[in-house]
Design a protein around this motif. Structure first.
Motif, short mmCIF file in Angstrom:
data_model
loop_
_atom_site.label_atom_id
_atom_site.label_comp_id
_atom_site.label_asym_id
_atom_site.label_seq_id
_atom_site.Cartn_x
_atom_site.Cartn_y
_atom_site.Cartn_z
N LYS A 3 0.84 -1.18 0.00
CA LYS A 3 0.00 0.00 0.00
C LYS A 3 0.88 1.24 0.00
O LYS A 3 1.91 1.29 0.65
N ASN A 117 8.05 -0.94 -7.77
CA ASN A 117 6.80 -0.69 -7.06
C ASN A 117 7.08 -0.33 -5.60
O ASN A 117 6.46 0.58 -5.04
N ARG A 184 0.15 4.58 -10.14
CA ARG A 184 0.24 4.24 -8.72
C ARG A 184 0.04 5.49 -7.85
O ARG A 184 -0.71 5.48 -6.88
N GLU A 190 -5.27 -1.93 -7.19
CA GLU A 190 -4.28 -2.99 -7.29
C GLU A 190 -4.55 -3.89 -8.49
O GLU A 190 -3.62 -4.37 -9.14
N THR A 194 -1.77 -4.52 -11.26
CA THR A 194 -1.33 -5.89 -11.52
C THR A 194 -1.58 -6.29 -12.97
O THR A 194 -0.74 -6.92 -13.62
#
Length: 207
Positions: A3, A117, A184, A190, A194
């Motif tokens: 997160k 990420n 992001r 998510e 992904t």
């Protein structure tokens, strides 16, 4: 994916320390001002920040900022050097994974994505500053960015030779990485993030 972590405003700890009568060491003060400069670049842009912007964020006088960065050129070079070192460190961290060279291309690719990420999650201000730098066309700073970009493209090619088979491949992945960071930071779900990595992986992994 982790997160997104929030980054406290730079200078807060130093301001509290000042109210308690404690002084930062010169090294700690310089790092604090550099962190604030990166935050200013994230909020404004690399070619528009000045000593006063950093002073405001750090809760110090403008003269204090000049003590550590005597000119605007010195200030900008320090910021760009910090961003460059951060990205270089990403590749160093990624390629130091256990048995990296023996990993299948898919795991190498996903490992790089996961490492980036995590950097976006833990260093959002630096990533925002980097993204601002990437779209700054001021002739005073654009050459440094192009040199930096060439270095990243080279590192990509060296790290993922089974996937990055041309300069065009490197540029597409580099551009996709910037898009991923933007998504992001903008709060994409998510599932979307992904799926983005999965589609990119499918496009570049050998079949």
């Amino acid at each position: 994916m982790d997160k997104m972590q929030s980054t406290p405003a730079c200078g807060t700890d130093a301001a509290r320390a000042g109210r308690r009568g404690r002084r930062l060491s010169p090294e700690a003060r310089q790092q604090q001002l550099l962190d604030c400069a990166i935050q200013a670049c994230a909020q404004i842009s690399v070619d528009r920040i000045g000593h006063g912007d950093i002073a405001k964020l750090a809760h110090v006088s403008t003269a204090t900022v000049f003590n550590y960065f005597p000119t605007r050129t010195a200030l900008i070079e320090a910021v760009l050097g910090e961003i460059t070192a951060l990205v270089e460190g990403l590749f160093d961290q990624f390629t130091s994974m256990p048995n990296f060279d023996a990993l299948p291309p898919a795991q190498q690719f996903l490992g790089l994505a996961a490492t980036y990420n995590n950097m976006i999650a833990t260093q959002p201000q630096a990533i925002k500053a980097f993204l601002n730098w990437s779209v700054t066309f001021n002739p005073d700073v654009r050459p440094q960015y192009l040199a930096f970009q060439d270095r990243v493209l080279s590192r990509l090619t060296e790290a993922l030779p089974a996937i990055v088979r041309s300069e065009q491949d490197a540029r597409i992945i580099y551009g996709a990485a910037n898009m991923f960071a933007t998504m992001r930071i903008d709060g994409a779900s998510e599932d979307v993030l992904t799926g983005f990595i999965a589609r990119l992986s499918d496009a570049f992994l050998p079949h």
